[in-house]
Design a protein around this motif. Sequence first.
Motif, PDB file in Angstrom:
ATOM      1  N   MET A  17       0.863  -1.185   0.000  1.00 25.78           N
ATOM      2  CA  MET A  17       0.000   0.000   0.000  1.00 25.78           C
ATOM      3  C   MET A  17       0.897   1.233   0.000  1.00 25.78           C
ATOM      4  N   PHE A  18       0.459   2.262  -0.691  1.00 30.34           N
ATOM      5  CA  PHE A  18       1.284   3.476  -0.795  1.00 30.34           C
ATOM      6  C   PHE A  18       0.392   4.681  -1.022  1.00 30.34           C
ATOM      7  N   LEU A  19       0.953   5.843  -0.635  1.00 25.12           N
ATOM      8  CA  LEU A  19       0.271   7.106  -0.837  1.00 25.12           C
ATOM      9  C   LEU A  19       1.231   8.006  -1.604  1.00 25.12           C
ATOM     10  N   TYR A  63       4.108   6.618 -14.268  1.00 29.40           N
ATOM     11  CA  TYR A  63       3.664   8.000 -14.378  1.00 29.40           C
ATOM     12  C   TYR A  63       2.490   8.116 -15.343  1.00 29.40           C
ATOM     13  N   ALA A  64       2.570   7.384 -16.465  1.00 30.55           N
ATOM     14  CA  ALA A  64       1.490   7.450 -17.455  1.00 30.55           C
ATOM     15  C   ALA A  64       0.169   7.002 -16.841  1.00 30.55           C
ATOM     16  N   ARG A  65       0.199   5.943 -16.014  1.00 29.89           N
ATOM     17  CA  ARG A  65      -1.012   5.468 -15.334  1.00 29.89           C
ATOM     18  C   ARG A  65      -1.513   6.526 -14.340  1.00 29.89           C
ATOM     19  N   TYR A  66      -0.574   7.093 -13.577  1.00 29.97           N
ATOM     20  CA  TYR A  66      -0.961   8.077 -12.570  1.00 29.97           C
ATOM     21  C   TYR A  66      -1.593   9.305 -13.234  1.00 29.97           C
ATOM     22  N   ARG A  67      -0.986   9.788 -14.308  1.00 29.08           N
ATOM     23  CA  ARG A  67      -1.536  10.953 -15.002  1.00 29.08           C
ATOM     24  C   ARG A  67      -2.942  10.669 -15.532  1.00 29.08           C
ATOM     25  N   GLU A  68      -3.121   9.435 -16.050  1.00 29.98           N
ATOM     26  CA  GLU A  68      -4.447   9.066 -16.551  1.00 29.98           C
ATOM     27  C   GLU A  68      -5.477   9.073 -15.430  1.00 29.98           C
ATOM     28  N   CYS A  69      -5.082   8.539 -14.264  1.00 30.19           N
ATOM     29  CA  CYS A  69      -6.006   8.503 -13.128  1.00 30.19           C
ATOM     30  C   CYS A  69      -6.370   9.911 -12.670  1.00 30.19           C
ATOM     31  N   VAL A  70      -5.362  10.800 -12.640  1.00 32.06           N
ATOM     32  CA  VAL A  70      -5.624  12.190 -12.248  1.00 32.06           C
ATOM     33  C   VAL A  70      -6.552  12.853 -13.265  1.00 32.06           C
ATOM     34  N   TYR A  95       5.403  -8.736 -11.705  1.00 33.99           N
ATOM     35  CA  TYR A  95       4.083  -8.393 -12.228  1.00 33.99           C
ATOM     36  C   TYR A  95       3.196  -8.008 -11.044  1.00 33.99           C
ATOM     37  N   TRP A  96       2.399  -6.943 -11.234  1.00 30.65           N
ATOM     38  CA  TRP A  96       1.594  -6.412 -10.143  1.00 30.65           C
ATOM     39  C   TRP A  96       0.183  -6.134 -10.640  1.00 30.65           C
ATOM     40  N   LEU A  97      -0.759  -6.448  -9.758  1.00 28.99           N
ATOM     41  CA  LEU A  97      -2.154  -6.097  -9.989  1.00 28.99           C
ATOM     42  C   LEU A  97      -2.429  -4.887  -9.098  1.00 28.99           C
ATOM     43  N   THR A  98      -2.644  -3.745  -9.710  1.00 25.44           N
ATOM     44  CA  THR A  98      -2.650  -2.476  -8.964  1.00 25.44           C
ATOM     45  C   THR A  98      -4.003  -1.773  -9.052  1.00 25.44           C
ATOM     46  N   LEU A  99      -4.401  -1.213  -7.914  1.00 24.81           N
ATOM     47  CA  LEU A  99      -5.581  -0.344  -7.839  1.00 24.81           C
ATOM     48  C   LEU A  99      -5.107   1.014  -7.332  1.00 24.81           C
ATOM     49  N   ILE A 100      -5.386   2.085  -8.048  1.00 20.88           N
ATOM     50  CA  ILE A 100      -5.086   3.436  -7.570  1.00 20.88           C
ATOM     51  C   ILE A 100      -6.377   4.240  -7.500  1.00 20.88           C
ATOM     52  N   VAL A 101      -6.474   5.029  -6.425  1.00 24.72           N
ATOM     53  CA  VAL A 101      -7.700   5.798  -6.157  1.00 24.72           C
ATOM     54  C   VAL A 101      -7.321   7.272  -6.007  1.00 24.72           C
ATOM     55  N   PRO A 102      -7.933   8.184  -6.741  1.00 22.68           N
ATOM     56  CA  PRO A 102      -7.635   9.624  -6.595  1.00 22.68           C
ATOM     57  C   PRO A 102      -8.251  10.169  -5.303  1.00 22.68           C
ATOM     58  N   HIS A 115      -3.640  13.560  -4.122  1.00 19.61           N
ATOM     59  CA  HIS A 115      -2.921  12.330  -3.792  1.00 19.61           C
ATOM     60  C   HIS A 115      -3.540  11.153  -4.546  1.00 19.61           C
ATOM     61  N   LEU A 116      -2.739  10.125  -4.674  1.00 22.75           N
ATOM     62  CA  LEU A 116      -3.216   8.829  -5.176  1.00 22.75           C
ATOM     63  C   LEU A 116      -2.904   7.777  -4.134  1.00 22.75           C
ATOM     64  N   PHE A 117      -3.933   7.024  -3.757  1.00 23.48           N
ATOM     65  CA  PHE A 117      -3.729   5.895  -2.842  1.00 23.48           C
ATOM     66  C   PHE A 117      -3.727   4.616  -3.666  1.00 23.48           C
ATOM     67  N   GLY A 118      -2.748   3.761  -3.434  1.00 16.96           N
ATOM     68  CA  GLY A 118      -2.646   2.555  -4.241  1.00 16.96           C
ATOM     69  C   GLY A 118      -2.440   1.293  -3.430  1.00 16.96           C
ATOM     70  N   ILE A 119      -2.942   0.213  -3.963  1.00 17.14           N
ATOM     71  CA  ILE A 119      -2.713  -1.127  -3.427  1.00 17.14           C
ATOM     72  C   ILE A 119      -2.234  -2.003  -4.585  1.00 17.14           C
ATOM     73  N   SER A 120      -1.086  -2.653  -4.404  1.00 16.28           N
ATOM     74  CA  SER A 120      -0.535  -3.521  -5.451  1.00 16.28           C
ATOM     75  C   SER A 120      -0.353  -4.934  -4.913  1.00 16.28           C
TER      76      SER A 120
END
Length: 320
Positions: A17-19, A63-70, A95-102, A115-120
């Motif tokens: 988990m990360f912020l 970064y590309a994923r994060y920018r898309e989520c934002v 390999y990671w299965l990731t969920l990011i939440v704005p 912020h983005l909160f993520g679980i991988s």
Amino acid sequence: MGHPLIRELWNHFPENMFLVRVEDNGHFTVEAANPAQLDTIGRECLGQPLPAFLPAATAESIYARYRECVARNKPMRYQEHAAFFDEHGNEQYGYWLTLIVPLHNADDAPQRVTHLFGISQDVTELHRARDALERHNQVLEARVEQRTAELQYANRELRLLNGQLEEMATRDFLTGCYNRRHIETLGQREIERARRYGTSLSVLMIDLDAFKQVNDTQGHAAGDAALKRVAASLQSALRASDLLGRFGGDEFMILLPESSNEDARATAERLQQQTHELAAISISVGVATLRRDDSLESLAVRADQQLLAAKREYHRKVSG
């Protein structure tokens, strides 16, 4: 992480988990990471933008994923293939299965993602098992394909061998025309066909003139050669529908479907002429045409009687 239950969840949750803080300059800085995440990429990630502790290609892909989520301002779930440095500085892959939440800071602009909160979830072993299974399946498919090809080849060989065996069972070994057993089988079939469709059928019985003399004076090899020449000349003069068989010794039977007695006699004369020209051998021919009460045996007997009469005439001419 002020609430004790939240802190307990953060410290003991088995997945990473990360912020991440969304910077104004387009970068993303790791603000917090649970122990599972720190075990994977080390404590040096805290307070750092991603390129500081990840290979450049991996950082740019994330970064590309994060920018898309934002930009979408909606949670995103995806699978990623990422490279990272372990605690010893060695580059690792996973390999990671990731969920990011704005997330939005209420004290800031409420619509701005801060912020983005993520679980991988680490699914590397699952991927490796799947890849191993895929490789195993490919090996099995290759084996099946090889076995199938071998089986198809064996089946072709078997069909070829069966064809050769059938040919051997139906052909006379010396002349190559049908043997007696098979010409009789074909004869019975042609009689049934003629009666079914109301067509005519004629039979020729053929004998080589002076064949015994050839065997006695020139030997059996010469006699065999004469039989082969006669069979070849007969076959070359027949229609595709006509059937030639060696009846025994120097005697041949020919089935002439859809041939009247007149047609058969004309064929007999043509065969006599061609055999004399091509094989330099004289033959006698007996002709019989199917009657209502005929069997193949009675039909052949009548043709054989005609043949004997033709032989007597030949000997009378030769002796006279």
